[in-house]
Design a protein around this motif. Structure first.
Motif, PDB file in Angstrom:
ATOM      1  N   UNK A 241      15.575  12.247  -1.219  1.00 52.12           N
ATOM      2  CA  UNK A 241      15.737  13.667  -1.515  1.00 52.12           C
ATOM      3  C   UNK A 241      17.181  14.093  -1.500  1.00 52.12           C
ATOM      4  N   UNK A 242      17.380  15.399  -1.634  1.00 53.84           N
ATOM      5  CA  UNK A 242      18.722  15.970  -1.585  1.00 53.84           C
ATOM      6  C   UNK A 242      19.185  16.566  -2.893  1.00 53.84           C
TER       7      UNK A 242
ATOM      8  N   UNK B 252       0.880  -1.175   0.000  1.00 49.88           N
ATOM      9  CA  UNK B 252       0.000   0.000   0.000  1.00 49.88           C
ATOM     10  C   UNK B 252       0.913   1.219   0.000  1.00 49.88           C
ATOM     11  N   UNK B 253       1.116   1.793  -1.178  1.00 50.88           N
ATOM     12  CA  UNK B 253       2.110   2.852  -1.347  1.00 50.88           C
ATOM     13  C   UNK B 253       1.455   4.229  -1.337  1.00 50.88           C
ATOM     14  N   UNK B 254       1.976   5.101  -0.504  1.00 53.51           N
ATOM     15  CA  UNK B 254       1.475   6.476  -0.399  1.00 53.51           C
ATOM     16  C   UNK B 254       2.562   7.419  -0.898  1.00 53.51           C
ATOM     17  N   UNK B 255       2.256   8.138  -1.940  1.00 54.46           N
ATOM     18  CA  UNK B 255       3.242   8.987  -2.598  1.00 54.46           C
ATOM     19  C   UNK B 255       3.172  10.407  -2.039  1.00 54.46           C
ATOM     20  N   UNK B 256       4.197  10.770  -1.259  1.00 54.96           N
ATOM     21  CA  UNK B 256       4.298  12.119  -0.706  1.00 54.96           C
ATOM     22  C   UNK B 256       5.378  12.924  -1.433  1.00 54.96           C
ATOM     23  N   UNK B 257       5.570  12.627  -2.704  1.00 51.62           N
ATOM     24  CA  UNK B 257       6.542  13.375  -3.485  1.00 51.62           C
ATOM     25  C   UNK B 257       5.955  14.688  -3.978  1.00 51.62           C
ATOM     26  N   UNK B 258       6.705  15.768  -3.826  1.00 50.93           N
ATOM     27  CA  UNK B 258       6.304  17.079  -4.345  1.00 50.93           C
ATOM     28  C   UNK B 258       7.472  17.659  -5.127  1.00 50.93           C
ATOM     29  N   UNK B 259       7.223  17.972  -6.359  1.00 51.15           N
ATOM     30  CA  UNK B 259       8.263  18.465  -7.254  1.00 51.15           C
ATOM     31  C   UNK B 259       8.936  19.724  -6.711  1.00 51.15           C
ATOM     32  N   UNK B 260      10.256  19.765  -6.831  1.00 52.88           N
ATOM     33  CA  UNK B 260      11.023  20.950  -6.467  1.00 52.88           C
ATOM     34  C   UNK B 260      11.377  21.086  -5.009  1.00 52.88           C
ATOM     35  N   UNK B 261      10.881  20.192  -4.168  1.00 52.08           N
ATOM     36  CA  UNK B 261      11.080  20.361  -2.730  1.00 52.08           C
ATOM     37  C   UNK B 261      12.457  19.899  -2.283  1.00 52.08           C
ATOM     38  N   UNK B 262      12.868  20.470  -1.145  1.00 52.98           N
ATOM     39  CA  UNK B 262      14.201  20.238  -0.611  1.00 52.98           C
ATOM     40  C   UNK B 262      14.103  19.791   0.843  1.00 52.98           C
ATOM     41  N   UNK B 263      15.195  19.282   1.358  1.00 55.81           N
ATOM     42  CA  UNK B 263      15.221  18.826   2.747  1.00 55.81           C
ATOM     43  C   UNK B 263      15.350  20.010   3.697  1.00 55.81           C
ATOM     44  N   UNK B 264      16.247  20.937   3.388  1.00 55.88           N
ATOM     45  CA  UNK B 264      16.492  22.090   4.262  1.00 55.88           C
ATOM     46  C   UNK B 264      15.467  23.187   4.036  1.00 55.88           C
ATOM     47  N   UNK B 265      15.251  24.008   5.043  1.00 54.84           N
ATOM     48  CA  UNK B 265      14.404  25.196   4.962  1.00 54.84           C
ATOM     49  C   UNK B 265      15.110  26.269   4.129  1.00 54.84           C
ATOM     50  N   UNK B 266      14.395  26.855   3.214  1.00 49.59           N
ATOM     51  CA  UNK B 266      15.004  27.866   2.353  1.00 49.59           C
ATOM     52  C   UNK B 266      15.150  29.211   3.065  1.00 49.59           C
ATOM     53  N   UNK B 267      16.210  29.933   2.709  1.00 45.44           N
ATOM     54  CA  UNK B 267      16.485  31.215   3.338  1.00 45.44           C
ATOM     55  C   UNK B 267      15.557  32.308   2.830  1.00 45.44           C
ATOM     56  N   UNK B 268      15.236  32.258   1.540  1.00 42.35           N
ATOM     57  CA  UNK B 268      14.344  33.248   0.935  1.00 42.35           C
ATOM     58  C   UNK B 268      13.153  32.505   0.338  1.00 42.35           C
ATOM     59  N   UNK B 269      11.973  32.641   0.918  1.00 44.60           N
ATOM     60  CA  UNK B 269      10.796  31.941   0.398  1.00 44.60           C
ATOM     61  C   UNK B 269      10.485  32.388  -1.035  1.00 44.60           C
TER      62      UNK B 269
END
Length: 218
Positions: free
Chosen positions: A84-85, A38-55
């Protein structure tokens, strides 16, 4: 580990989401269909592991980093897979940081925060880390001088610190898009595997989950 009936949360970026192929052919869907998970896909294009400095301006889903999204997945997962990464390297603006960091504001710190949150939220689950894949231009230094290999090495190091099993796709996927023949066959845009590339990911990930689950049970 028997994957049939297992609930698997896949936390990832565009590769997990299925960019480069179809939803039907994405490795998440295929693991579900071929192995009965039972696979749940939580992939979101463009996302990163770290919090970005400038939203992003205007606001974008790119800013929904892995650390914040790790708290929003279904809690009854038997397995959590983190993939990710590559976007942190490719277009992230957070500093790389050091192994001692423990905040979401650097890549190294984001890894620590993410893995800690997953271990606390899923104490009985198998948590598996996938390294980034090779990509076109991966030796081009980003703004702080780091190349993709640095992100891969730190992903391995932090996972090892928390004793989390790592599927080293960087070392063993067989997909190096710097080679024209490989790129044309599996990664036409130099980053996102196509349907043939997702077939490789499907088998590598499924077999690794089966093996890691058996070792953990022992």
């Amino acid at each position: 580990m028997i994957l049939k009936g297992a609930k698997i949360n896949f936390l990832g970026d565009s590769i997990t989401e299925g960019v480069g192929t179809t939803v039907q052919d994405c490795f998440c869907t295929q693991i579900g269909e071929k192995y009965g998970a039972i696979c749940r896909n939580y992939g979101i294009s463009g996302t990163r592991i770290a919090r970005q400095q400038v939203p992003a301006n205007p606001p974008s889903t790119f800013d929904l980093d892995f650390c914040m999204r790790s708290l929003e997945m279904d809690e009854d997962a038997d397995v959590v897979v983190v993939f990710g990464g590559t976007n942190d390297y490719g277009h992230g603006d957070a500093p790389f940081g050091t192994f001692e960091d423990r905040t979401v504001d650097t890549y190294c710190g984001g890894l620590h925060v993410l893995y800690q949150r997953l271990l606390e939220r899923y104490p009985r689950s198998l948590i598996v880390i996938l390294t980034p894949l090779h990509r076109w231009g991966e030796r081009q230094p980003r703004f702080d001088g780091h190349i993709l290999d640095d992100f891969v090495q730190m992903t391995r190091k932090v996972a090892e610190y928390y004793s989390l099993p790592v599927l080293d796709l960087y070392a063993m996927s067989g997909m190096q898009p710097e080679l024209e023949g490989v790129r044309n066959q599996y990664v036409p845009d130099g980053l996102h595997p196509n349907t043939e590339g997702h077939k490789i990911l499907t088998e590598l990930i499924a077999k690794f989950l089966e093996q890691a689950g058996e070792k953990r049970r022992l």
